[in-house]
Design a protein around this motif. Sequence first.
Motif, PDB file in Angstrom:
ATOM      1  N   HIS A 197     -19.939 -56.795  -8.600  1.00 53.90           N
ATOM      2  CA  HIS A 197     -18.660 -56.145  -8.919  1.00 53.90           C
ATOM      3  C   HIS A 197     -17.554 -56.529  -7.952  1.00 53.90           C
ATOM      4  O   HIS A 197     -16.383 -56.491  -8.292  1.00 53.90           O
ATOM      5  CB  HIS A 197     -18.798 -54.622  -9.015  1.00 53.90           C
ATOM      6  N   THR A 198     -17.932 -56.935  -6.731  1.00 51.36           N
ATOM      7  CA  THR A 198     -16.925 -57.185  -5.702  1.00 51.36           C
ATOM      8  C   THR A 198     -17.300 -58.449  -4.921  1.00 51.36           C
ATOM      9  O   THR A 198     -18.354 -58.495  -4.285  1.00 51.36           O
ATOM     10  CB  THR A 198     -16.811 -55.954  -4.765  1.00 51.36           C
ATOM     11  N   VAL A 253     -14.236 -57.067   6.631  1.00 51.74           N
ATOM     12  CA  VAL A 253     -14.054 -55.662   7.004  1.00 51.74           C
ATOM     13  C   VAL A 253     -12.970 -54.992   6.147  1.00 51.74           C
ATOM     14  O   VAL A 253     -12.924 -53.761   6.041  1.00 51.74           O
ATOM     15  CB  VAL A 253     -13.745 -55.451   8.520  1.00 51.74           C
ATOM     16  N   LEU A 297     -12.303 -55.932   2.712  1.00 47.50           N
ATOM     17  CA  LEU A 297     -12.672 -55.899   1.291  1.00 47.50           C
ATOM     18  C   LEU A 297     -14.119 -55.482   1.045  1.00 47.50           C
ATOM     19  O   LEU A 297     -14.467 -55.128  -0.086  1.00 47.50           O
ATOM     20  CB  LEU A 297     -12.480 -57.288   0.667  1.00 47.50           C
ATOM     21  N   SER A 298     -14.974 -55.620   2.031  1.00 52.11           N
ATOM     22  CA  SER A 298     -16.398 -55.326   1.870  1.00 52.11           C
ATOM     23  C   SER A 298     -17.007 -56.041   0.659  1.00 52.11           C
ATOM     24  O   SER A 298     -17.654 -55.417  -0.177  1.00 52.11           O
ATOM     25  CB  SER A 298     -16.606 -53.805   1.761  1.00 52.11           C
ATOM     26  N   GLN A 354     -19.478 -58.118  -1.780  1.00 49.08           N
ATOM     27  CA  GLN A 354     -20.936 -58.227  -1.857  1.00 49.08           C
ATOM     28  C   GLN A 354     -21.404 -59.645  -1.508  1.00 49.08           C
ATOM     29  O   GLN A 354     -22.531 -59.832  -1.048  1.00 49.08           O
ATOM     30  CB  GLN A 354     -21.395 -57.869  -3.267  1.00 49.08           C
ATOM     31  N   ASN A 374     -21.498 -58.993  15.877  1.00 55.07           N
ATOM     32  CA  ASN A 374     -22.276 -58.431  16.985  1.00 55.07           C
ATOM     33  C   ASN A 374     -23.088 -57.210  16.563  1.00 55.07           C
ATOM     34  O   ASN A 374     -23.141 -56.204  17.270  1.00 55.07           O
ATOM     35  CB  ASN A 374     -21.327 -58.092  18.147  1.00 55.07           C
ATOM     36  N   PRO A 394     -19.960 -45.069  10.460  1.00 59.88           N
ATOM     37  CA  PRO A 394     -20.239 -45.588   9.128  1.00 59.88           C
ATOM     38  C   PRO A 394     -21.162 -44.654   8.332  1.00 59.88           C
ATOM     39  O   PRO A 394     -22.014 -43.980   8.911  1.00 59.88           O
ATOM     40  CB  PRO A 394     -20.961 -46.920   9.402  1.00 59.88           C
ATOM     41  N   HIS A 447     -14.650 -49.870  -2.966  1.00 57.76           N
ATOM     42  CA  HIS A 447     -15.993 -49.964  -2.389  1.00 57.76           C
ATOM     43  C   HIS A 447     -16.526 -51.322  -2.783  1.00 57.76           C
ATOM     44  O   HIS A 447     -16.419 -51.714  -3.940  1.00 57.76           O
ATOM     45  CB  HIS A 447     -16.954 -48.938  -2.996  1.00 57.76           C
ATOM     46  N   GLY A 448     -17.117 -52.040  -1.851  1.00 56.23           N
ATOM     47  CA  GLY A 448     -17.734 -53.303  -2.222  1.00 56.23           C
ATOM     48  C   GLY A 448     -19.207 -53.183  -1.917  1.00 56.23           C
ATOM     49  O   GLY A 448     -19.938 -52.396  -2.499  1.00 56.23           O
ATOM     50  N   ARG A 449     -19.637 -54.019  -0.980  1.00 53.55           N
ATOM     51  CA  ARG A 449     -21.014 -53.921  -0.499  1.00 53.55           C
ATOM     52  C   ARG A 449     -21.231 -52.551   0.121  1.00 53.55           C
ATOM     53  O   ARG A 449     -22.285 -51.952   0.007  1.00 53.55           O
ATOM     54  CB  ARG A 449     -21.183 -55.014   0.545  1.00 53.55           C
ATOM     55  N   SER A 450     -20.213 -52.062   0.805  1.00 51.65           N
ATOM     56  CA  SER A 450     -20.199 -50.712   1.363  1.00 51.65           C
ATOM     57  C   SER A 450     -18.726 -50.310   1.398  1.00 51.65           C
ATOM     58  O   SER A 450     -17.941 -50.797   0.601  1.00 51.65           O
ATOM     59  CB  SER A 450     -20.829 -50.721   2.750  1.00 51.65           C
ATOM     60  N   HIS A 451     -18.356 -49.429   2.341  1.00 54.89           N
ATOM     61  CA  HIS A 451     -16.937 -49.128   2.498  1.00 54.89           C
ATOM     62  C   HIS A 451     -16.333 -50.108   3.500  1.00 54.89           C
ATOM     63  O   HIS A 451     -17.048 -50.672   4.342  1.00 54.89           O
ATOM     64  CB  HIS A 451     -16.743 -47.680   2.950  1.00 54.89           C
ATOM     65  N   PRO A 452     -15.013 -50.325   3.424  1.00 60.15           N
ATOM     66  CA  PRO A 452     -14.380 -51.197   4.428  1.00 60.15           C
ATOM     67  C   PRO A 452     -14.536 -50.641   5.843  1.00 60.15           C
ATOM     68  O   PRO A 452     -14.836 -49.462   6.037  1.00 60.15           O
ATOM     69  CB  PRO A 452     -12.901 -51.189   4.003  1.00 60.15           C
ATOM     70  N   GLU A 453     -14.311 -51.508   6.786  1.00 61.79           N
ATOM     71  CA  GLU A 453     -14.313 -51.147   8.221  1.00 61.79           C
ATOM     72  C   GLU A 453     -13.085 -51.783   8.844  1.00 61.79           C
ATOM     73  O   GLU A 453     -13.166 -52.581   9.785  1.00 61.79           O
ATOM     74  CB  GLU A 453     -15.577 -51.697   8.896  1.00 61.79           C
ATOM     75  N   MET A 454     -11.917 -51.419   8.291  1.00 68.23           N
ATOM     76  CA  MET A 454     -10.696 -52.176   8.574  1.00 68.23           C
ATOM     77  C   MET A 454     -10.272 -52.159  10.026  1.00 68.23           C
ATOM     78  O   MET A 454      -9.601 -53.081  10.485  1.00 68.23           O
ATOM     79  CB  MET A 454      -9.558 -51.644   7.711  1.00 68.23           C
ATOM     80  N   HIS A 479     -11.806 -52.834  12.502  1.00 68.18           N
ATOM     81  CA  HIS A 479     -12.436 -53.876  13.313  1.00 68.18           C
ATOM     82  C   HIS A 479     -11.882 -55.272  13.051  1.00 68.18           C
ATOM     83  O   HIS A 479     -12.489 -56.253  13.475  1.00 68.18           O
ATOM     84  CB  HIS A 479     -13.953 -53.803  13.151  1.00 68.18           C
ATOM     85  N   PHE A 503     -18.637 -52.818  20.181  1.00 65.56           N
ATOM     86  CA  PHE A 503     -19.189 -53.964  19.462  1.00 65.56           C
ATOM     87  C   PHE A 503     -18.356 -55.233  19.668  1.00 65.56           C
ATOM     88  O   PHE A 503     -18.890 -56.317  19.828  1.00 65.56           O
ATOM     89  CB  PHE A 503     -19.287 -53.662  17.963  1.00 65.56           C
TER      90      PHE A 503
END
Lengths: 284, 284
Positions: free
Chosen positions: A122-123, A217, A219-220, A222, A249, B61, B145-152, B154, B169
Amino acid sequence: MAVYGAVEAGGTKFVCGVGSGPDDLVCAEFPTTQPEETIRGVADFFAGRPLIAAGIGSFGPIDVTPGSPTYGHITDTPKAGWRNFDILGALHRALRVPVGFDTDVNGAALAEARWGAARGLHTSLYVTVGTGIGGGAIVNHRVLHGRSHPEMGHVLIPHDGTFAGVCPFHGACLEGLASGPAMEARWGCKATDLPPGHPAWEAEAQFLAAGLLNWIVTLSPQRVILGGGVMSQEHLLARVRQRLCELLNGYLQPPEIVAPELGNRSGVLGGFVLAEAALYNQSK
Amino acid sequence: MAVYGAVEAGGTKFVCGVGSGPDDLVCAEFPTTQPEETIRGVADFFAGRPLIAAGIGSFGPIDVTPGSPTYGHITDTPKAGWRNFDILGALHRALRVPVGFDTDVNGAALAEARWGAARGLHTSLYVTVGTGIGGGAIVNHRVLHGRSHPEMGHVLIPHDGTFAGVCPFHGACLEGLASGPAMEARWGCKATDLPPGHPAWEAEAQFLAAGLLNWIVTLSPQRVILGGGVMSQEHLLARVRQRLCELLNGYLQPPEIVAPELGNRSGVLGGFVLAEAALYNQSK
């Protein structure tokens, strides 16, 4: 079977195709010259091939907002003759069928999501590293358009300042540091001529990994598909993956970073997906 | 009118609310201590207030993938006691109604899109700059939401290396350079105590503008909402806008960068949007 036309309009070359997918594709390519001459080349390619719809994936920046007065135009390009050119209008007049329109990288992202490395996801994110650097994202099965299309090549990344970069707007943005022309400016020869052991490739992997981290980070995705001329160096993909893990890391598991399954045909095949969308939108 | 419960689960404090929107909201907040004690505080707040559904926007997270064995858990946090805590399960057991779940910033992004500064837009970005830096994106009217939520928070940005950053990290990622704790570590006092003329603010504006540029070229949001404790310095928003224009250097028109219309209630109001979604999903 439906016959679609596809145009991958690049700043260096145009690729035209007819067919319906990866197993039904006839292509031709020619250099990008002046708009009139280039569009004539496109019209000549499609002459005698009846189409039901066509799609263009174009170099940019372009106006992708339907209803905007300049929808379908190439806008601020420094490329001589093409600034403010109505490429969609010109192809529509030449082909006289519904024509879908998006960036070249969005087209490639759509094709990889339909038939290639992002099938079923989907992503996902498609990135090309070549004459320029660009990215197209698929989010919830749809291509990401916001205020306009993304301009992912222009992300800013840490760098040590030893190379000022070649982007006319930002100097050392990712495109300014890591595109093919940037490598040539920095190392004095074409990227394709640099041997795998050259330090250029470690620097390149580091730049690309930082850009990837920023997109990941945000767009996340897949999965990330990394194509384009510079990525045709086989050793580079593994180096980029390694650097990305180092930069993350352990903070998050990186998504898979893979080569395009459709090879260098992602762009032109994207035209078929855009053609189909144009047909659907017209039938509404 | 439907009565929803909302929980903004932050690393420093929890905010609980009942109601249905900005004009119908009763709130209370208390410090985040150990999970059991904190959840008991939530249950006490809602006791005697019958709800039809609830929503949690949580610090992370977190696992936001329905069907995953750890869906609804806080995962890798360094925060003592909360690692691998099933916050969704705990609140579901306490409240016994459908409970929606997402990150705190995604909740805030949803609330601003529903009632606030991103109302009517299809694609927007909410960013908070406080104890941490985080972002939530709305793309095609849905939360990204993609693989998970963004972590913008970082994202990596250019910096001159004079400050090593505080991210455990990544050191000098944006959060490591520009969060409230980063400012305190660098300048020796809390951000709120630094006067507007202090050089800290020019550095802060430069860092945030670089982060914004990276998110903007990746997501192309129609509008960006910039909230959080550090942004409560009134002079900072104008500085960030100015720096962003300088960094873009005319390449594209930046989207509007605005303060949250819902003030510091975006997060808790996001719980109502998540509650509604949980109810809808249950009724399917």
